[in-house]
Design a protein around this motif. Structure first.
Motif, PDB file in Angstrom:
ATOM      1  N   PHE A  35       1.058  -1.533   0.170  1.00 47.74           N
ATOM      2  CA  PHE A  35      -0.118  -0.749  -0.206  1.00 47.74           C
ATOM      3  C   PHE A  35       0.570   1.146   0.316  1.00 47.74           C
ATOM      4  O   PHE A  35       2.250   1.136   0.597  1.00 47.74           O
ATOM      5  CB  PHE A  35      -1.416   0.149   0.976  1.00 47.74           C
ATOM      6  CG  PHE A  35      -1.640  -0.998   0.952  1.00 47.74           C
ATOM      7  CD1 PHE A  35      -3.256  -0.805   1.059  1.00 47.74           C
ATOM      8  CD2 PHE A  35      -1.258  -2.307   1.941  1.00 47.74           C
ATOM      9  CE1 PHE A  35      -3.792  -1.853   0.291  1.00 47.74           C
ATOM     10  CE2 PHE A  35      -2.394  -3.454   1.705  1.00 47.74           C
ATOM     11  CZ  PHE A  35      -3.702  -2.934   1.148  1.00 47.74           C
ATOM     12  N   PRO A  36       0.362   2.148  -0.524  1.00 46.19           N
ATOM     13  CA  PRO A  36       1.222   3.669  -0.374  1.00 46.19           C
ATOM     14  C   PRO A  36       1.527   3.970   0.947  1.00 46.19           C
ATOM     15  O   PRO A  36       1.021   4.115   2.032  1.00 46.19           O
ATOM     16  CB  PRO A  36       0.448   5.080  -1.031  1.00 46.19           C
ATOM     17  CG  PRO A  36      -0.801   3.963  -1.767  1.00 46.19           C
ATOM     18  CD  PRO A  36      -1.235   2.531  -1.620  1.00 46.19           C
ATOM     19  N   ASP A  37       2.898   4.403   1.098  1.00 42.80           N
ATOM     20  CA  ASP A  37       3.270   5.131   2.239  1.00 42.80           C
ATOM     21  C   ASP A  37       3.618   4.087   3.205  1.00 42.80           C
ATOM     22  O   ASP A  37       4.136   4.405   4.468  1.00 42.80           O
ATOM     23  CB  ASP A  37       3.063   6.278   1.931  1.00 42.80           C
ATOM     24  CG  ASP A  37       2.934   7.001   1.434  1.00 42.80           C
ATOM     25  OD1 ASP A  37       3.699   7.309   0.773  1.00 42.80           O
ATOM     26  OD2 ASP A  37       1.891   7.851   1.127  1.00 42.80           O
ATOM     27  N   ARG A  79       8.563  -0.204   0.957  1.00 47.74           N
ATOM     28  CA  ARG A  79       9.724  -0.235   0.893  1.00 47.74           C
ATOM     29  C   ARG A  79      10.575  -1.281   1.323  1.00 47.74           C
ATOM     30  O   ARG A  79      12.165  -0.678   1.928  1.00 47.74           O
ATOM     31  CB  ARG A  79      10.542   1.083   1.841  1.00 47.74           C
ATOM     32  CG  ARG A  79       8.640   2.587   2.261  1.00 47.74           C
ATOM     33  CD  ARG A  79       8.614   3.367   3.370  1.00 47.74           C
ATOM     34  NE  ARG A  79       7.737   4.608   2.849  1.00 47.74           N
ATOM     35  CZ  ARG A  79       7.555   5.290   2.733  1.00 47.74           C
ATOM     36  NH1 ARG A  79       9.632   5.796   2.602  1.00 47.74           N
ATOM     37  NH2 ARG A  79       7.164   6.396   3.043  1.00 47.74           N
ATOM     38  N   THR A  80       9.891  -2.244   1.543  1.00 51.87           N
ATOM     39  CA  THR A  80      11.047  -3.303   2.087  1.00 51.87           C
ATOM     40  C   THR A  80      11.477  -3.931   1.121  1.00 51.87           C
ATOM     41  O   THR A  80      11.190  -4.140   0.262  1.00 51.87           O
ATOM     42  CB  THR A  80      10.051  -4.419   2.577  1.00 51.87           C
ATOM     43  OG1 THR A  80       9.132  -4.336   3.626  1.00 51.87           O
ATOM     44  CG2 THR A  80      11.087  -5.419   3.310  1.00 51.87           C
ATOM     45  N   LEU A 112      -1.615   7.351 -13.075  1.00 54.78           N
ATOM     46  CA  LEU A 112      -0.556   7.673 -12.072  1.00 54.78           C
ATOM     47  C   LEU A 112       0.962   6.296 -12.006  1.00 54.78           C
ATOM     48  O   LEU A 112       1.385   7.270 -12.833  1.00 54.78           O
ATOM     49  CB  LEU A 112      -0.906   8.083  -9.997  1.00 54.78           C
ATOM     50  CG  LEU A 112      -1.704   9.094 -10.049  1.00 54.78           C
ATOM     51  CD1 LEU A 112      -2.179   9.010  -8.760  1.00 54.78           C
ATOM     52  CD2 LEU A 112      -0.945   9.932 -10.284  1.00 54.78           C
ATOM     53  N   GLY A 113       0.015   5.176 -12.119  1.00 53.08           N
ATOM     54  CA  GLY A 113       0.776   3.955 -12.629  1.00 53.08           C
ATOM     55  C   GLY A 113       1.899   3.597 -14.196  1.00 53.08           C
ATOM     56  O   GLY A 113       2.426   3.855 -13.837  1.00 53.08           O
ATOM     57  N   LEU A 114       0.929   4.909 -14.892  1.00 55.26           N
ATOM     58  CA  LEU A 114       1.718   4.418 -16.239  1.00 55.26           C
ATOM     59  C   LEU A 114       2.371   5.721 -16.229  1.00 55.26           C
ATOM     60  O   LEU A 114       2.420   6.385 -17.222  1.00 55.26           O
ATOM     61  CB  LEU A 114       0.155   4.090 -17.479  1.00 55.26           C
ATOM     62  CG  LEU A 114      -0.273   3.286 -17.770  1.00 55.26           C
ATOM     63  CD1 LEU A 114      -0.976   3.101 -18.553  1.00 55.26           C
ATOM     64  CD2 LEU A 114       0.851   2.346 -17.840  1.00 55.26           C
ATOM     65  N   ALA A 115       2.023   7.438 -15.827  1.00 54.79           N
ATOM     66  CA  ALA A 115       2.975   8.541 -15.545  1.00 54.79           C
ATOM     67  C   ALA A 115       4.328   8.516 -14.826  1.00 54.79           C
ATOM     68  O   ALA A 115       5.169   9.307 -15.498  1.00 54.79           O
ATOM     69  CB  ALA A 115       1.875   9.057 -14.715  1.00 54.79           C
ATOM     70  N   VAL A 156       3.487   5.359  -4.800  1.00 59.58           N
ATOM     71  CA  VAL A 156       1.684   4.393  -6.215  1.00 59.58           C
ATOM     72  C   VAL A 156       2.490   3.405  -6.486  1.00 59.58           C
ATOM     73  O   VAL A 156       3.189   3.271  -7.176  1.00 59.58           O
ATOM     74  CB  VAL A 156       1.835   5.320  -7.716  1.00 59.58           C
ATOM     75  CG1 VAL A 156       1.178   5.205  -8.704  1.00 59.58           C
ATOM     76  CG2 VAL A 156       1.530   6.667  -7.206  1.00 59.58           C
ATOM     77  N   PRO A 157       2.157   2.460  -5.680  1.00 53.92           N
ATOM     78  CA  PRO A 157       3.188   1.134  -5.786  1.00 53.92           C
ATOM     79  C   PRO A 157       3.070   1.010  -6.949  1.00 53.92           C
ATOM     80  O   PRO A 157       4.259   0.189  -7.560  1.00 53.92           O
ATOM     81  CB  PRO A 157       2.751  -0.042  -5.370  1.00 53.92           C
ATOM     82  CG  PRO A 157       2.146   1.547  -3.509  1.00 53.92           C
ATOM     83  CD  PRO A 157       1.271   2.634  -4.647  1.00 53.92           C
ATOM     84  N   ALA A 158       1.860   0.433  -8.340  1.00 54.14           N
ATOM     85  CA  ALA A 158       1.184   0.279  -9.341  1.00 54.14           C
ATOM     86  C   ALA A 158       2.758   0.849 -10.101  1.00 54.14           C
ATOM     87  O   ALA A 158       3.692  -0.047 -11.174  1.00 54.14           O
ATOM     88  CB  ALA A 158       0.123   0.643  -9.619  1.00 54.14           C
TER      89      ALA A 158
END
Length: 271
Positions: free
Chosen positions: A174-176, A181-182, A229-232, A239-241
């Motif tokens: 999930f975001p943030d 981050r792992t 956002l994912g494609l940007a 934005v994990p995706a």
């Protein structure tokens, strides 16, 4: 995105699920013709489970040697075995119970009533991934030399399916939150998930990105902003995706509503 990716738009949820099912059957057949076996990582969610159901209903699925397909899961909810929230239970009902799988090749994430706690579930699944990788290396001299250098230690994933949340989460990253981050490990435990149930087991982003092909499958207008956002190329922590990138290919498989914010120049349309 630095690696090969493609966006394909489908006219409806049903067409998306059926086409993804046909695409997966074809990919498994191709991999089995090359290597004798194939490995797929499954996802939950409405489109993920609908895709599995479509596979079982397709006459073409009879061409796959299901006894030589390895199944893993990208994530699962850390709840009791018989909980309807379990991705495994939904996948089993939709497909796995309908085809002649080898039970030893179906790698289920531990449920809360089968291990002491979340940490043990994470350790157990990571160990299972490592054991499969080591067996694979042992049988393939060309890969055995990689064993000391690869982290996290995971087997080859031919296709890894991902759903997408409206917040752009993938698997249970999930975001943030800490999970996205792992690094340096194959599996992470997730606590306080913003989407219930709160406790989950998930592959890490590094593990996800070890897959040869990643297929992000999304449907519905509520996913359109996340897809955009994912494609940007937004930061993967927010934005994990956007951080999901297969070693050979990344496919974004969308219905018309989910593709609403994708620039037309990026989109191939299936009618």
């Amino acid at each position: 995105m630095s690696r090969n990716f493609r966006v394909t738009e489908h006219p409806s949820f049903d067409v998306l699920a059926a086409t993804t099912a046909a695409r997966l059957i074809t990919r498994l057949l191709d991999v089995q013709s090359e290597r004798g076996e194939a490995t797929v990582v499954l996802t939950g969610g409405s489109v993920g489970i609908a895709t599995l159901r479509e596979i079982g209903q397709s006459p073409a699925h009879l061409a796959v040697d299901w006894s030589k397909v390895n199944f893993w899961f990208g994530d699962d909810r850390f709840v009791e075995t018989d909980s309807p929230d379990r991705n495994y239970g939904q996948a089993a009902e939709a497909l796995l119970n309908q085809i002649p799988v080898d039970p030893a090749r179906v790698h289920i994430m531990p449920a809360s009533d089968t291990v002491a706690d979340l940490d043990e579930a994470v350790s157990q699944y990571a160990a299972e991934l490592a054991a499969a990788a080591q067996a694979e290396w042992h049988n393939d001299e060309s890969r055995e030399a990689e064993a000391a250098e690869v982290a996290p230690v995971v087997p080859r994933f031919d296709v890894l399916l991902l759903g997408l949340g409206p917040d752009a989460h993938i698997a249970s990253l999930f975001p943030d939150m800490a999970g996205i981050r792992t690094k340096g490990v194959s599996v992470v435990g997730v606590r306080n998930s913003p989407k219930p149930p709160p406790t989950r087991v998930s592959l890490t982003l590094e593990t996800i990105n070890s897959a040869q092909e990643i297929w992000i499958v999304a449907a519905g207008a509520d996913k359109a902003a996340a897809v955009g956002l994912g494609l940007a190329g937004a930061n993967a922590v927010q934005v994990p995706a956007s951080g999901a990138r297969g070693m050979q290919k990344t496919l974004w498989l969308l219905d018309q509503a989910a593709a609403a914010k994708v620039p037309g120049v990026l989109t191939h349309r299936n009618s």
